[in-house]
Design a protein around this motif. Structure first.
Motif, PDB file in Angstrom:
ATOM      1  N   VAL A  61       0.851 -16.249  -9.104  1.00 41.01           N
ATOM      2  CA  VAL A  61       2.192 -15.764  -9.420  1.00 41.01           C
ATOM      3  C   VAL A  61       2.984 -15.590  -8.133  1.00 41.01           C
ATOM      4  CG1 VAL A  61       1.453 -14.566 -11.506  1.00 41.01           C
ATOM      5  CG2 VAL A  61       1.389 -13.362  -9.323  1.00 41.01           C
ATOM      6  N   LYS A  62       4.265 -15.481  -8.268  1.00 40.16           N
ATOM      7  CA  LYS A  62       5.137 -15.215  -7.126  1.00 40.16           C
ATOM      8  C   LYS A  62       5.700 -13.806  -7.240  1.00 40.16           C
ATOM      9  CE  LYS A  62       6.485 -20.042  -6.375  1.00 40.16           C
ATOM     10  NZ  LYS A  62       7.611 -20.993  -6.313  1.00 40.16           N
ATOM     11  N   PRO A  63       5.798 -13.070  -6.128  1.00 41.27           N
ATOM     12  CA  PRO A  63       5.313 -13.457  -4.800  1.00 41.27           C
ATOM     13  C   PRO A  63       3.781 -13.498  -4.759  1.00 41.27           C
ATOM     14  CG  PRO A  63       5.967 -11.162  -4.794  1.00 41.27           C
ATOM     15  CD  PRO A  63       6.370 -11.702  -6.125  1.00 41.27           C
ATOM     16  N   LEU A  64       3.250 -14.373  -3.919  1.00 43.20           N
ATOM     17  CA  LEU A  64       1.806 -14.579  -3.889  1.00 43.20           C
ATOM     18  C   LEU A  64       1.042 -13.342  -3.458  1.00 43.20           C
ATOM     19  CD1 LEU A  64       1.515 -18.210  -2.466  1.00 43.20           C
ATOM     20  CD2 LEU A  64       1.124 -17.425  -4.802  1.00 43.20           C
ATOM     21  N   SER A  65       1.716 -12.381  -2.856  1.00 43.58           N
ATOM     22  CA  SER A  65       1.045 -11.139  -2.475  1.00 43.58           C
ATOM     23  C   SER A  65       0.527 -10.389  -3.704  1.00 43.58           C
ATOM     24  CB  SER A  65       1.987 -10.238  -1.682  1.00 43.58           C
ATOM     25  OG  SER A  65       3.134  -9.917  -2.458  1.00 43.58           O
ATOM     26  N   LEU A  66       1.040 -10.735  -4.880  1.00 43.44           N
ATOM     27  CA  LEU A  66       0.587 -10.103  -6.124  1.00 43.44           C
ATOM     28  C   LEU A  66      -0.559 -10.861  -6.776  1.00 43.44           C
ATOM     29  CD1 LEU A  66       4.044  -9.238  -7.757  1.00 43.44           C
ATOM     30  CD2 LEU A  66       2.548  -7.731  -6.422  1.00 43.44           C
ATOM     31  N   SER A  67      -1.049 -11.895  -6.106  1.00 39.47           N
ATOM     32  CA  SER A  67      -2.049 -12.752  -6.728  1.00 39.47           C
ATOM     33  C   SER A  67      -3.411 -12.085  -6.892  1.00 39.47           C
ATOM     34  CB  SER A  67      -2.216 -14.052  -5.928  1.00 39.47           C
ATOM     35  OG  SER A  67      -1.105 -14.896  -6.133  1.00 39.47           O
ATOM     36  N   PHE A  68      -3.646 -10.983  -6.170  1.00 45.25           N
ATOM     37  CA  PHE A  68      -4.922 -10.278  -6.289  1.00 45.25           C
ATOM     38  C   PHE A  68      -4.663  -8.924  -6.969  1.00 45.25           C
ATOM     39  CE2 PHE A  68      -5.183 -12.970  -2.555  1.00 45.25           C
ATOM     40  CZ  PHE A  68      -6.407 -13.611  -2.715  1.00 45.25           C
ATOM     41  N   PRO A  69      -4.492  -8.896  -8.263  1.00 48.44           N
ATOM     42  CA  PRO A  69      -4.016  -7.665  -8.893  1.00 48.44           C
ATOM     43  C   PRO A  69      -5.031  -6.536  -8.954  1.00 48.44           C
ATOM     44  CG  PRO A  69      -4.527  -9.314 -10.558  1.00 48.44           C
ATOM     45  CD  PRO A  69      -4.622  -9.996  -9.229  1.00 48.44           C
ATOM     46  N   LEU A  70      -6.323  -6.825  -8.889  1.00 48.86           N
ATOM     47  CA  LEU A  70      -7.320  -5.781  -9.124  1.00 48.86           C
ATOM     48  C   LEU A  70      -8.145  -5.423  -7.897  1.00 48.86           C
ATOM     49  CD1 LEU A  70      -8.624  -6.928 -12.625  1.00 48.86           C
ATOM     50  CD2 LEU A  70      -6.653  -5.520 -12.058  1.00 48.86           C
ATOM     51  N   TYR A  71      -7.938  -6.121  -6.786  1.00 51.68           N
ATOM     52  CA  TYR A  71      -8.715  -5.843  -5.576  1.00 51.68           C
ATOM     53  C   TYR A  71      -7.859  -5.130  -4.554  1.00 51.68           C
ATOM     54  CZ  TYR A  71     -13.298  -8.014  -6.030  1.00 51.68           C
ATOM     55  OH  TYR A  71     -14.595  -8.290  -6.374  1.00 51.68           O
TER      56      TYR A  71
END
Length: 347
Positions: A61-71
């Motif tokens: 997803v964008k922004p890619l900083s949100l791509s790791f939602p659970l870690y």
């Protein structure tokens, strides 16, 4: 929304008793860990999410900083660039739709006995507080006897085995229990619940003699006792059983430890079996100077309400931690500590 969350256990502060035989000049090495603030523990649900075999989950997803939602950042294993490479080079497998959500409880460490018992299984119990039906995802390197036996003891008899190579999986619906507790810290409620459930599988032997057990690391390379012959002689003189837990099935380990009142051993996975002792038992850890870290068994004994004793031993290589060095045990001190414990038991 990237995921849904449900609070299962609220935040809590756990106070820990200091070692019974604490020396005054060692106080600072333990006092930093005698209180633990345990965060809230959640069960997360995510739809159409990607999963790596080491249990990293990500969205694209964008922004890619949100791509790791659970870690959280402190336990993230992959960078954004790394995920780009994985998407380009690794094989993608779409998991089949299931009437039940898929569940992940493992991580990159839980093929190991200590990490499986103290990290993965509590996460399973956390998930089971809100889920009645699920399909567990289990890596192919998590099929040792202790993995599968412990799952069956907790009522999980089916799972989907996933490969551990360069593969990533698209999961239609994923349940992900909180992974926010650091190694060596515990939610005491979950650990006691786990202990109760696993000890229930032990056959009841009325009036069974209470045993003293020394955990022997004969099959392990490294982290051994240099003067082992003398040390074993001390334990044998106090009627300890010398046990290599790796030669026993999980059921046999539980049966033995359910009748054990003292568990002693060098810092290592064998001490994890204190989980199967009755509350109020005794644990003696042979270790090198802790320096405030490698406190896993001190804190575990507290979570399980055992009485913790320790002996700091000389490493065979100066400045090496207990994870890296062999140790030399002062047998006179060892004798005194064992006598102190046995005298209390017999008082």
């Amino acid at each position: 929304m990237l995921y849904f969350s449900e609070i299962v256990l609220d935040e809590q502060i756990f106070d820990r008793a200091l070692p019974v035989n604490l020396k005054s000049d060692h106080f600072l090495h333990f006092s930093g860990n005698n209180t633990y603030y345990c965060p809230r523990l959640y069960v997360y649900t995510a739809n159409n999410i990607f999963l790596l075999p080491d249990s990293t989950v990500f969205k694209w997803v964008k922004p890619l900083s949100l791509s790791f939602p659970l870690y959280k950042k402190r336990i993230r294993l992959h960078s954004i660039k790394g995920i780009f490479d994985i998407r380009r080079k690794w094989q993608r497998v779409n998991l089949a739709p299931s009437p039940y959500p898929y569940l992940v409880i493992h991580d990159q460490w839980t093929s190991n006995y200590y990490h499986w018992v103290t990290q993965a299984l509590p996460r399973l119990l956390l998930a089971m507080k809100t889920l009645s039906e699920f399909m567990l995802l289990l890596p192919a390197d998590h099929l040792k006897e202790f993995h599968t036996s412990s799952l069956k003891m907790l009522g999980v008899h089916d799972w989907v085995s996933i490969d551990v190579g360069p593969i990533f999986y698209k999961v239609p619906r994923l349940i992900y229990p909180s992974h926010d507790i650091q190694i060596g810290d515990y939610n005491d409620i979950l650990m006691r619940d786990l202990s109760t459930k696993l000890r229930k599988t032990a056959a009841k032997k009325e009036n069974a003699k209470r045993k003293y057990v020394f955990s022997h690391r004969a099959m392990r390379k490294g982290r051994n006792i240099v003067n082992e012959h003398e040390v074993l002689s001390v334990f044998i003189s106090w009627n300890f059983m010398i046990v290599d837990f790796e030669k026993l099935s999980l059921q046999q380990q539980i049966e033995l430890m359910s009748h054990t009142v003292i568990l002693a051993g060098i810092h290592g996975a064998g001490l994890t079996n204190m989980l199967f002792m009755e509350s109020g038992s005794y644990v003696l850890e042979l270790t090198s100077r802790l320096k405030g870290d490698q406190y896993y068994y001190y804190t575990l004994s507290n979570a399980l309400q055992h009485k913790y004793y320790y002996q700091w031993c000389k490493p065979d290589v100066p400045d090496k931690t207990i994870q890296e060095a062999n140790i030399i045990v002062d047998t006179n001190e060892l004798n005194m500590i064992i006598k102190q414990i046995v005298d209390l038991i017999n008082a």
